[in-house]
Design an enzyme around this catalytic site. Structure first.
Site, mmCIF file in Angstrom:
data_model
loop_
_atom_site.group_PDB
_atom_site.id
_atom_site.type_symbol
_atom_site.label_atom_id
_atom_site.label_comp_id
_atom_site.label_asym_id
_atom_site.label_seq_id
_atom_site.Cartn_x
_atom_site.Cartn_y
_atom_site.Cartn_z
ATOM 1 N N ASN A 11 0.869 -1.177 0.000
ATOM 2 C CA ASN A 11 0.000 0.000 0.000
ATOM 3 C C ASN A 11 0.908 1.230 0.000
ATOM 4 O O ASN A 11 1.482 1.576 1.031
ATOM 5 C CB ASN A 11 -0.894 -0.044 1.251
ATOM 6 C CG ASN A 11 -1.729 1.206 1.419
ATOM 7 O OD1 ASN A 11 -1.791 2.053 0.515
ATOM 8 N ND2 ASN A 11 -2.365 1.336 2.571
ATOM 9 N N LYS A 13 0.125 4.279 -0.351
ATOM 10 C CA LYS A 13 -0.509 5.477 0.238
ATOM 11 C C LYS A 13 -0.250 6.704 -0.638
ATOM 12 O O LYS A 13 -0.159 6.574 -1.856
ATOM 13 C CB LYS A 13 -0.029 5.664 1.684
ATOM 14 C CG LYS A 13 -0.210 4.393 2.514
ATOM 15 C CD LYS A 13 -0.043 4.606 3.990
ATOM 16 C CE LYS A 13 -0.244 3.279 4.716
ATOM 17 N NZ LYS A 13 -0.214 3.411 6.158
ATOM 18 N N HIS A 101 -9.762 1.372 4.539
ATOM 19 C CA HIS A 101 -8.509 1.552 5.293
ATOM 20 C C HIS A 101 -8.752 2.481 6.483
ATOM 21 O O HIS A 101 -9.498 3.456 6.374
ATOM 22 C CB HIS A 101 -7.420 2.133 4.385
ATOM 23 C CG HIS A 101 -6.065 2.051 5.016
ATOM 24 N ND1 HIS A 101 -5.650 2.954 5.962
ATOM 25 C CD2 HIS A 101 -5.066 1.153 4.882
ATOM 26 C CE1 HIS A 101 -4.433 2.605 6.368
ATOM 27 N NE2 HIS A 101 -4.058 1.524 5.728
ATOM 28 N N GLU A 103 -7.057 4.758 7.783
ATOM 29 C CA GLU A 103 -6.743 6.184 7.588
ATOM 30 C C GLU A 103 -7.932 6.898 6.950
ATOM 31 O O GLU A 103 -8.199 8.069 7.252
ATOM 32 C CB GLU A 103 -5.475 6.322 6.731
ATOM 33 C CG GLU A 103 -4.230 5.980 7.542
ATOM 34 C CD GLU A 103 -3.038 5.525 6.720
ATOM 35 O OE1 GLU A 103 -3.070 5.623 5.481
ATOM 36 O OE2 GLU A 103 -2.069 5.058 7.345
ATOM 37 N N GLU A 173 -5.783 -4.982 10.500
ATOM 38 C CA GLU A 173 -4.773 -3.957 10.745
ATOM 39 C C GLU A 173 -5.084 -3.214 12.046
ATOM 40 O O GLU A 173 -5.880 -2.263 12.044
ATOM 41 C CB GLU A 173 -4.762 -2.938 9.603
ATOM 42 C CG GLU A 173 -4.403 -3.518 8.260
ATOM 43 C CD GLU A 173 -3.781 -2.464 7.364
ATOM 44 O OE1 GLU A 173 -2.628 -2.653 6.977
ATOM 45 O OE2 GLU A 173 -4.430 -1.456 7.082
ATOM 46 N N GLY A 179 2.110 2.243 10.907
ATOM 47 C CA GLY A 179 3.090 3.318 10.796
ATOM 48 C C GLY A 179 3.778 3.660 12.102
ATOM 49 O O GLY A 179 4.448 4.683 12.210
ATOM 50 N N SER A 219 2.971 -2.078 10.362
ATOM 51 C CA SER A 219 4.420 -2.111 10.606
ATOM 52 C C SER A 219 5.069 -3.451 10.246
ATOM 53 O O SER A 219 6.041 -3.866 10.871
ATOM 54 C CB SER A 219 4.733 -1.741 12.065
ATOM 55 O OG SER A 219 4.308 -0.410 12.334
HETATM 56 P P1 PGA Z 1 2.504 0.353 7.696
HETATM 57 O O1 PGA Z 1 1.074 0.559 6.997
HETATM 58 O O2 PGA Z 1 3.059 -0.943 7.159
HETATM 59 O O3 PGA Z 1 3.320 1.540 7.276
HETATM 60 O O4 PGA Z 1 2.266 0.283 9.157
HETATM 61 C C1 PGA Z 1 0.204 -0.517 6.802
HETATM 62 C C2 PGA Z 1 -1.087 -0.025 6.211
HETATM 63 O O5 PGA Z 1 -1.539 1.070 6.588
HETATM 64 O O6 PGA Z 1 -1.686 -0.688 5.347
#
Ligand code: PGA
Length: 259
Positions: A11, A13, A101, A103, A173, A179, A219
């Site tokens: 992903n 982003k 997601h 976010e 997740e 992150g 992460s």
């Molecule tokens: P990350 O993001 O691996 O940077 O923690 C995962 C995600 O948001 O899909």
């Protein structure tokens, strides 16, 4: 060995211009080991502006990486300024679409109802949704993790047929792990993935439970991937930060090989 083929998804982003995305996908194709790669499926999810460029590179070089999107609208066309429809994505050769997601849920007002519409629109267009669920740190501390993620799953999959549920991807997740450099323990990831699979079985039957692929995300990197993806109910990973580095991402893919 699990009958399900692991899926490792990058992903990206809101990173990488289309020119940078071309470079990353070319480097990724070198970094992914040559030879029988079929054991693990790989997808990359560039920003909308880079989809066409990445698709062209994947096609021209016959790279066995699936094209993915990060979001979609639920209508096929219409007066929705700024939105991108499932028909548009399918025409570009997009195979996987991330929906819900955290976010988007947390910062962009995405509701369970929208997630459900997007998920069904993705299926209708012949693509596969990667449906994200996950709890906050407060919810985890209150012991509500399973209740929260199963609730999100039921809301997202409302109205979905058993055969459709069987080919879905769900990404577990935990929000506090995205992150942050903190991950769920492999045992926690397994416990939540197993609870999600049981929930799919109860609502959509044993074939759906056996077929649905459940990724872990939050992460994931080349050091922790093997332990997380090695869990029996974890069928791959949704990778954010580490997917921007083709070498690290290829190492995550290698770690996801069934042993
Ligand atoms: P990350 O993001 O691996 O940077 O923690 C995962 C995600 O948001 O899909």
């Amino acid at each position: 060995m699990s009958p399900r083929r692991p899926l490792v998804s990058g992903n990206w982003k809101m990173h990488l211009t289309h020119l940078e995305a071309i470079q990353v996908v070319q480097k990724l194709s070198y970094a992914l080991e040559r030879g029988p790669q079929g054991a693990v499926e790989v997808s990359v999810h560039p920003a909308f502006t880079a989809l066409r460029s990445v698709q062209t590179v994947l096609d021209a070089d016959e790279i066995s990486v699936a094209l993915g999107a990060q979001d979609v609208h639920w209508e096929d066309s219409g007066p929705w300024t700024g939105e991108v429809s499932p028909v548009m994505l399918a025409k570009l050769g997009v195979r996987y679409v991330i929906v819900g997601h955290s976010e988007r849920r947390q910062h962009l007002g995405e509701t369970d109802g929208w997630v459900n519409r997007k998920l069904r629109a993705t299926l209708r267009a012949g693509m596969t949704p990667i449906c994200c669920v996950g709890e906050t740190a407060e919810q985890r501390d209150a012991g509500r993790t399973e209740e929260v993620v199963v609730g999100q799953l039921h809301a997202a999959l409302a109205g979905v047929e058993p055969a459709e549920a069987a080919r879905l991807v769900v990404a577990y997740e935990p929000i506090w792990a995205i992150g942050t450099g903190r991950t769920a323990t492999p045992a926690d990831a397994q416990a939540v993935a197993a609870a999600l699979r049981v929930a799919v079985g109860e609502r959509w039957g044993p074939d759906a439970a056996g077929g649905v692929r459940i990724q872990y995300g939050g992460s994931v990197n080349e050091r922790n991937a093997a332990d997380l993806v090695g869990q029996p109910d974890v069928d791959g990973a949704l990778v954010g930060g580490a997917s921007l580095d083709p070498v690290a991402f290829a190492a995550v893919v290698a770690a996801a090989r069934p042993r």
